[in-house]
Design an enzyme around this catalytic site. Structure first.
Site, PDB file in Angstrom:
ATOM      1  N   SER A   1      26.283 -34.845 -45.234  1.00  0.00           N
ATOM      2  CA  SER A   1      26.988 -33.562 -45.096  1.00  0.00           C
ATOM      3  C   SER A   1      27.943 -33.397 -46.262  1.00  0.00           C
ATOM      4  CB  SER A   1      27.782 -33.543 -43.788  1.00  0.00           C
ATOM      5  OG  SER A   1      28.678 -32.446 -43.779  1.00  0.00           O
TER       6      SER A   1
ATOM      7  N   TYR B   1      33.547 -38.471 -38.460  1.00  0.00           N
ATOM      8  CA  TYR B   1      32.318 -37.787 -38.878  1.00  0.00           C
ATOM      9  C   TYR B   1      32.180 -37.808 -40.397  1.00  0.00           C
ATOM     10  CZ  TYR B   1      28.854 -34.157 -39.649  1.00  0.00           C
ATOM     11  OH  TYR B   1      27.738 -33.484 -40.068  1.00  0.00           O
TER      12      TYR B   1
HETATM   13  N1  LIG Z   1      24.998 -27.847 -38.558  1.00  0.00           N
HETATM   14  C1  LIG Z   1      25.804 -28.137 -39.552  1.00  0.00           C
HETATM   15  O1  LIG Z   1      26.713 -27.337 -39.902  1.00  0.00           O
HETATM   16  C2  LIG Z   1      25.628 -29.408 -40.329  1.00  0.00           C
HETATM   17  C3  LIG Z   1      26.270 -29.535 -41.580  1.00  0.00           C
HETATM   18  C4  LIG Z   1      26.103 -30.712 -42.311  1.00  0.00           C
HETATM   19  C5  LIG Z   1      25.319 -31.726 -41.813  1.00  0.00           C
HETATM   20  N2  LIG Z   1      24.713 -31.587 -40.598  1.00  0.00           N
HETATM   21  C6  LIG Z   1      23.903 -32.717 -40.108  1.00  0.00           C
HETATM   22  O2  LIG Z   1      22.594 -32.270 -39.845  1.00  0.00           O
HETATM   23  C7  LIG Z   1      21.988 -33.136 -38.883  1.00  0.00           C
HETATM   24  C8  LIG Z   1      21.298 -32.310 -37.814  1.00  0.00           C
HETATM   25  O3  LIG Z   1      22.286 -31.595 -37.086  1.00  0.00           O
HETATM   26  P1  LIG Z   1      22.072 -30.116 -36.547  1.00  0.00           P
HETATM   27  O4  LIG Z   1      23.005 -29.242 -37.274  1.00  0.00           O
HETATM   28  O5  LIG Z   1      20.631 -29.759 -36.529  1.00  0.00           O
HETATM   29  O6  LIG Z   1      22.686 -30.271 -35.080  1.00  0.00           O
HETATM   30  P2  LIG Z   1      22.016 -30.210 -33.621  1.00  0.00           P
HETATM   31  O7  LIG Z   1      21.284 -28.919 -33.459  1.00  0.00           O
HETATM   32  O8  LIG Z   1      23.117 -30.534 -32.678  1.00  0.00           O
HETATM   33  O9  LIG Z   1      20.939 -31.390 -33.656  1.00  0.00           O
HETATM   34  C9  LIG Z   1      21.323 -32.740 -33.649  1.00  0.00           C
HETATM   35  C10 LIG Z   1      20.118 -33.595 -33.313  1.00  0.00           C
HETATM   36  O10 LIG Z   1      20.530 -34.975 -33.273  1.00  0.00           O
HETATM   37  C11 LIG Z   1      20.066 -35.542 -32.059  1.00  0.00           C
HETATM   38  N3  LIG Z   1      20.956 -36.587 -31.586  1.00  0.00           N
HETATM   39  C12 LIG Z   1      22.297 -36.502 -31.378  1.00  0.00           C
HETATM   40  N4  LIG Z   1      22.766 -37.639 -30.846  1.00  0.00           N
HETATM   41  C13 LIG Z   1      21.694 -38.464 -30.700  1.00  0.00           C
HETATM   42  C14 LIG Z   1      21.522 -39.780 -30.183  1.00  0.00           C
HETATM   43  N5  LIG Z   1      22.549 -40.467 -29.658  1.00  0.00           N
HETATM   44  N6  LIG Z   1      20.289 -40.322 -30.204  1.00  0.00           N
HETATM   45  C15 LIG Z   1      19.240 -39.634 -30.687  1.00  0.00           C
HETATM   46  N7  LIG Z   1      19.337 -38.384 -31.188  1.00  0.00           N
HETATM   47  C16 LIG Z   1      20.549 -37.811 -31.186  1.00  0.00           C
HETATM   48  C17 LIG Z   1      20.016 -34.386 -31.077  1.00  0.00           C
HETATM   49  O11 LIG Z   1      19.041 -34.626 -30.061  1.00  0.00           O
HETATM   50  P3  LIG Z   1      19.336 -34.964 -28.505  1.00  0.00           P
HETATM   51  O12 LIG Z   1      20.602 -34.277 -28.112  1.00  0.00           O
HETATM   52  O13 LIG Z   1      18.102 -34.477 -27.812  1.00  0.00           O
HETATM   53  O14 LIG Z   1      19.427 -36.453 -28.476  1.00  0.00           O
HETATM   54  C18 LIG Z   1      19.525 -33.248 -31.966  1.00  0.00           C
HETATM   55  O15 LIG Z   1      18.119 -33.251 -32.061  1.00  0.00           O
HETATM   56  C19 LIG Z   1      23.110 -34.035 -38.353  1.00  0.00           C
HETATM   57  O16 LIG Z   1      23.038 -35.296 -38.980  1.00  0.00           O
HETATM   58  C20 LIG Z   1      24.372 -33.303 -38.807  1.00  0.00           C
HETATM   59  O17 LIG Z   1      25.460 -34.189 -38.965  1.00  0.00           O
HETATM   60  C21 LIG Z   1      24.837 -30.459 -39.861  1.00  0.00           C
END
Ligand SMILES: NC(=O)c1ccc[n+]([C@@H]2O[C@H](COP(=O)([O-])OP(=O)(O)OC[C@H]3O[C@@H](n4cnc5c(N)ncnc54)[C@H](OP(=O)(O)O)[C@@H]3O)[C@@H](O)[C@H]2O)c1
Length: 264
Positions: free
Chosen positions: A145, A158
């Protein structure tokens, strides 16, 4: 036996991970991939798998909690396996944040962020890389991120886990190039997914220019794999911020971080 390459995507039940699965199944950016989809929510994973099957690839669901030792070990063994068909592309995308002052988080919130966002990325990359090194082929994309480049009050753990992911990836990418394996990092900024709601991050005052769609972020990640780019920061404002952050003195960055956090 399928002729298609095989990708394992963590966090494939939602947001950016779900888009990775969709793009890989449809053969957009990269050739069509069979899929192993990892997350905790079986029902949501099965929906993603069904959509992938409709696009013509094989998709298998693997329910695992990456904060849990047994869950992590199950995924690591699949990646390291020399019996099952080898995974050609690993995308370490699962991750979550908890908004709040460090002192006010529970111990479980601290530990689980480190387990899922950092420890799992290291363990799974390690398991996959050993198998890929032996075959002298493969690719690993880790999702960090923009937060990992800056001090981040109220997201301290984080941001620290994401800095870990970026640094780990940068170093390993250099080693892996010697045996023909791509290792790279996708560092997005604000992306419209479930992430902020789950983290409890207030988003009202974030200007729309700073938001990206999950699909374009996932696409940028796959393009980095395709072109061999080690660090991909999607979006001009974030590219500028990361470059700028490297020359701005740390006290100024900390002052700016305080102002931004107060305004959120
Ligand atoms: N959205 C943003 O603004 C943003 C910005 C920078 C980086 N990111 C990064 O992008 C990545 C994807 O996030 P997203 O934005 O798509 O968020 P999201 O929609 O909340 O998706 C997160 C995913 O991670 C899985 N996950 C969470 N905890 C887990 C666990 N204990 N075991 C297995 N799977 C787990 C969730 O699945 P389950 O709940 O089904 O387990 C879900 O599929 C993350 O690494 C996040 O830090 C996001």
């Amino acid at each position: 036996v399928s002729e298609r390459p095989l990708a394992l995507v963590t966090g494939a039940s939602s947001g950016i991970g779900k888009e990775f699965a969709r793009l890989l199944a449809r053969g957009e950016v990269l050739a069509p991939h069979d899929l192993i989809l990892v997350a905790r929510d079986r029902a949501r994973l099965e929906e993603v798998a069904e959509a992938a099957s409709k696009a013509g690839v094989r998709a298998q669901v693997m329910v695992a909690d990456l904060a849990d030792e047994a869950g992590l070990e199950a995924v690591a063994s699949r990646l390291a396996s020399r019996d099952d068909s080898p995974v050609d592309l690993l995308i370490n995308n699962a991750g979550f944040g908890v908004n709040g002052s460090f002192a006010d988080l529970s111990q479980a919130e601290v530990v689980n962020q480190i387990r899922v966002n950092a420890l799992a990325v290291a363990v799974l990359s390690h398991a996959a890389l050993q198998q890929m090194k032996a075959r002298r082929t493969g690719a690993i994309l880790n999702v960090s991120s923009v937060a990992g480049f800056f001090p981040a009050p109220h997201s301290a753990v984080y941001a620290a886990t994401k800095a870990f992911v970026t640094e780990l990836t940068e170093s390993v990418s250099i080693e892996a190039r010697d045996f023909g394996v791509y290792v790279g990092c996708l560092a997005p900024g604000f992306t419209r997914t479930d992430f902020q709601r789950r983290a409890g991050v207030p988003t009202r005052s974030i200007p729309s220019i700073l938001w990206a769609e999950a699909q374009s972020v996932a696409r940028a990640g796959l393009l980095a794999v395709k072109t061999g780019r080690t660090l991909e920061v999607p979006g001009v404002p974030y590219k500028a911020a990361v470059v700028g952050g490297r020359v701005v003195p740390p006290p100024v960055l900390r002052w700016a971080a305080r102002i931004v956090t107060e305004r959120l």
